[in-house]
Scaffold this active site. Structure first.
Site, short mmCIF file in Angstrom:
data_model
loop_
_atom_site.label_atom_id
_atom_site.label_comp_id
_atom_site.label_asym_id
_atom_site.label_seq_id
_atom_site.Cartn_x
_atom_site.Cartn_y
_atom_site.Cartn_z
N ARG A 171 0.85 -1.19 0.00
CA ARG A 171 0.00 0.00 0.00
C ARG A 171 0.88 1.24 0.00
O ARG A 171 1.56 1.54 0.98
CB ARG A 171 -0.93 -0.02 1.21
CG ARG A 171 -1.70 -1.33 1.27
CD ARG A 171 -2.95 -1.31 2.05
NE ARG A 171 -3.45 -2.68 2.13
CZ ARG A 171 -3.74 -3.32 3.26
NH1 ARG A 171 -3.64 -2.69 4.40
NH2 ARG A 171 -4.16 -4.57 3.22
N LYS A 258 -13.79 -16.11 2.82
CA LYS A 258 -13.85 -14.72 2.29
C LYS A 258 -12.59 -14.39 1.50
O LYS A 258 -11.49 -14.75 1.92
CB LYS A 258 -13.98 -13.75 3.47
CG LYS A 258 -13.81 -12.28 3.11
CD LYS A 258 -14.02 -11.41 4.33
CE LYS A 258 -13.94 -9.93 3.98
NZ LYS A 258 -12.57 -9.43 3.86
N HIS A 282 -10.64 -7.92 -0.89
CA HIS A 282 -10.16 -7.16 0.26
C HIS A 282 -10.27 -5.64 0.00
O HIS A 282 -9.46 -4.86 0.46
CB HIS A 282 -8.70 -7.54 0.55
CG HIS A 282 -8.40 -7.65 2.02
ND1 HIS A 282 -8.44 -8.84 2.70
CD2 HIS A 282 -8.02 -6.72 2.95
CE1 HIS A 282 -8.10 -8.65 3.97
NE2 HIS A 282 -7.85 -7.37 4.15
N GLY A 315 -16.43 -1.98 -3.07
CA GLY A 315 -16.91 -0.91 -3.95
C GLY A 315 -18.38 -0.60 -3.84
O GLY A 315 -18.89 0.24 -4.58
N ARG A 317 -21.32 1.33 -2.61
CA ARG A 317 -21.34 2.67 -2.02
C ARG A 317 -22.74 3.27 -1.88
O ARG A 317 -22.88 4.44 -1.55
CB ARG A 317 -20.48 3.63 -2.87
CG ARG A 317 -18.99 3.27 -2.89
CD ARG A 317 -18.36 3.46 -1.51
NE ARG A 317 -16.96 3.08 -1.46
CZ ARG A 317 -16.52 1.87 -1.05
NH1 ARG A 317 -17.38 0.93 -0.67
NH2 ARG A 317 -15.24 1.62 -1.00
C1 LIG Z 1 -9.29 -0.49 7.15
C2 LIG Z 1 -9.62 -1.86 6.64
C3 LIG Z 1 -9.23 -2.98 7.37
C4 LIG Z 1 -9.56 -4.26 6.92
N1 LIG Z 1 -9.22 -5.35 7.69
C5 LIG Z 1 -9.66 -6.57 7.32
C6 LIG Z 1 -9.48 -7.68 8.20
O1 LIG Z 1 -8.94 -7.56 9.29
N2 LIG Z 1 -9.92 -8.90 7.78
C7 LIG Z 1 -10.54 -9.07 6.57
O2 LIG Z 1 -10.93 -10.19 6.23
N3 LIG Z 1 -10.76 -8.03 5.74
C8 LIG Z 1 -10.34 -6.79 6.09
N4 LIG Z 1 -10.60 -5.72 5.27
C9 LIG Z 1 -11.36 -5.92 4.01
C10 LIG Z 1 -12.86 -5.77 4.26
O3 LIG Z 1 -13.36 -6.82 5.05
C11 LIG Z 1 -13.66 -5.76 2.95
O4 LIG Z 1 -13.34 -6.90 2.19
C12 LIG Z 1 -13.45 -4.50 2.10
O5 LIG Z 1 -13.27 -3.35 2.90
C13 LIG Z 1 -14.65 -4.29 1.17
O6 LIG Z 1 -14.44 -3.23 0.32
P1 LIG Z 1 -15.06 -1.74 0.57
O7 LIG Z 1 -14.24 -1.12 1.66
O8 LIG Z 1 -14.86 -1.11 -0.76
O9 LIG Z 1 -16.51 -1.90 0.94
C14 LIG Z 1 -10.26 -4.42 5.69
C15 LIG Z 1 -10.64 -3.30 4.96
C16 LIG Z 1 -10.34 -2.03 5.42
C17 LIG Z 1 -10.81 -0.84 4.63
#
Ligand SMILES: Cc1cc2nc3c(=O)[nH]c(=O)nc-3n(C[C@H](O)[C@H](O)[C@H](O)COP(=O)(O)O)c2cc1C
Length: 374
Positions: A171, A258, A282, A315, A317
């Site tokens: 990132r 997932k 993710h 995505g 929103r």
């Molecule tokens: C700040 C942040 C932390 C995340 N941490 C995890 C996590 O600990 N475990 C996990 O399975 N996914 C994690 N994710 C992914 C989210 O579960 C999810 O798949 C993703 O945010 C979906 O996309 P969106 O933010 O566009 O809705 C994280 C996402 C974000 C933004």
């Protein structure tokens, strides 16, 4: 949200803009950013923007609109829930607790994450009906086994195993901000925090967020560097199909995988006896070139047929996006960042407001398309 009063929250974009002003840059970039050039992050939401909804007119829209969904033998009031997010308390102190409480109130699932900033036991108390637990299968077998036991003891009936973090994503924003573990606090970060006093004061009240689930596995008196190493090694690692099968044998309740975007992976998960799959990349935080989740969902649905339970995230929103995901074959939808933005923008009230807003938008989209039942 009354017809004549100002809406409590207008859009995810609005709350994102407000969150950006209220949260220090390093923390906002951590939640908002994605891997690489962030094409994958944009691809997820553009796929939804480019997807259309066909309106059907004169469908007697006075009928009651039903947003309920049954998913994995449980009735939910809404077809969407909160995706697992580690370090969420960095965006706004108390984030995990506020989102868990709102999900419980709205009858939607809330997924507590392995690296969450509140303990999985506490979150299950806040969300007894809504709480699921997300597991990272890290390098230590002992810790993984203990986390599963703790989830069981706390009363979780759904375990979400994340598959798309074989190692941390690259990132760029975090690298530029020098945000990593162990946290190195330089003058720029101090200035960043001091210019966001409300965020900092809020944090002072609750204490600096830590990894509430994992801290107990560190040696007392361990250096911050070794603590950071433990966190990194427990957030990604050695999950493969054999190990997933063992977890399936160990965890007899509901098991979800997932972070899948290939139909052959879904077929394999079905074979092992996984109860459902969340099509996800993710949120574009791992592999910049990953396909948009909406497209992956359609492809998977077309290959595996209608029977197997599939959820999607990435995505989404708006309420219209939720309806688009359902049209594309999702039995359930998750959102990540929109929930963080709302609480960072409005404080605890933001958690209720974002649920109410998304529900209202979903109902509206259903009425506009002449569809009373999801
Ligand atoms: C700040 C942040 C932390 C995340 N941490 C995890 C996590 O600990 N475990 C996990 O399975 N996914 C994690 N994710 C992914 C989210 O579960 C999810 O798949 C993703 O945010 C979906 O996309 P969106 O933010 O566009 O809705 C994280 C996402 C974000 C933004």
């Amino acid at each position: 949200m009354g017809l004549f009063g100002p809406p409590a929250l207008i859009s995810v974009d609005d709350s994102r803009a407000r969150a950006k002003r209220r949260v220090p840059k390093f923390a906002f970039d951590f939640i908002d950013g994605g891997a690489g050039a962030e094409n994958g992050l944009r691809r997820n939401s553009s796929a939804f923007q480019n997807e259309l909804l066909q309106p059907f007119a004169l469908e007697n829209t006075d009928r009651e609109i039903v947003t309920k969904r049954r998913f994995l033998d449980q009735d939910w009031q809404l077809p969407f829930g909160v995706a697992p997010m580690g370090l969420a308390g960095l965006a706004w102190a108390g984030m995990d607790q506020h989102l868990a409480a709102a999900a419980e109130k709205f009858g939607a699932p809330y997924v507590a994450s392995t690296p969450s900033t509140a303990a999985l036991e506490d979150l299950k108390t806040i969300a007894p009906n809504s709480g699921w637990f997300q597991l990272y299968v890290g390098r230590s077998e002992e810790i993984v086994q203990d986390l599963i036991l703790r989830a069981e003891t706390a009363g979780y009936d759904t375990l979400v195993v994340t598959a798309d973090v074989p190692r941390p994503g690259k990132r760029r924003r975090d690298l530029r901000n020098k945000f990593g573990l162990p946290l190195k606090i330089g003058p720029r970060m101090i200035a960043d925090v001091l210019t966001h006093p409300q965020w900092a004061l809020n944090l002072l009240k609750t204490g600096v967020p830590g990894f509430a689930n994992l801290a107990q596995y560190a040696d007392p008196g361990a250096s911050t560097a070794s603590l950071a190493e433990l966190m990194a090694s427990q957030s990604s690692g050695r999950l493969d199909w054999d190990l997933l099968q063992k977890i399936r044998q160990r965890w007899r309740k509901k098991l979800i995988l997932k972070g899948i975007s290939a139909a052959e992976n879904v077929a394999k998960a079905m074979e092992i006896g996984v109860d459902a799959v969340i099509v996800s990349n993710h949120g574009g935080r791992q592999l910049d070139g990953a396909p948009a989740t909406l497209h992956a969902l359609k492809e998977i649905r077309s290959q595996i047929g209608d029977a197997y339970p599939l959820a999607v995230d990435g995505g989404v929103r708006s309420g219209e996006d939720i309806l688009k995901a359902c049209n594309a074959g999702a039995d359930f939808v998750f959102l990540g960042r929109p929930f963080l933005y709302a609480v960072a923008a409005q404080g605890p009230q933001g958690a209720d407001n974002v649920f109410a807003m998304l529900k209202d938008e979903l109902v509206n989209a259903m009425v506009q398309t002449g569809r009373p039942i999801l």
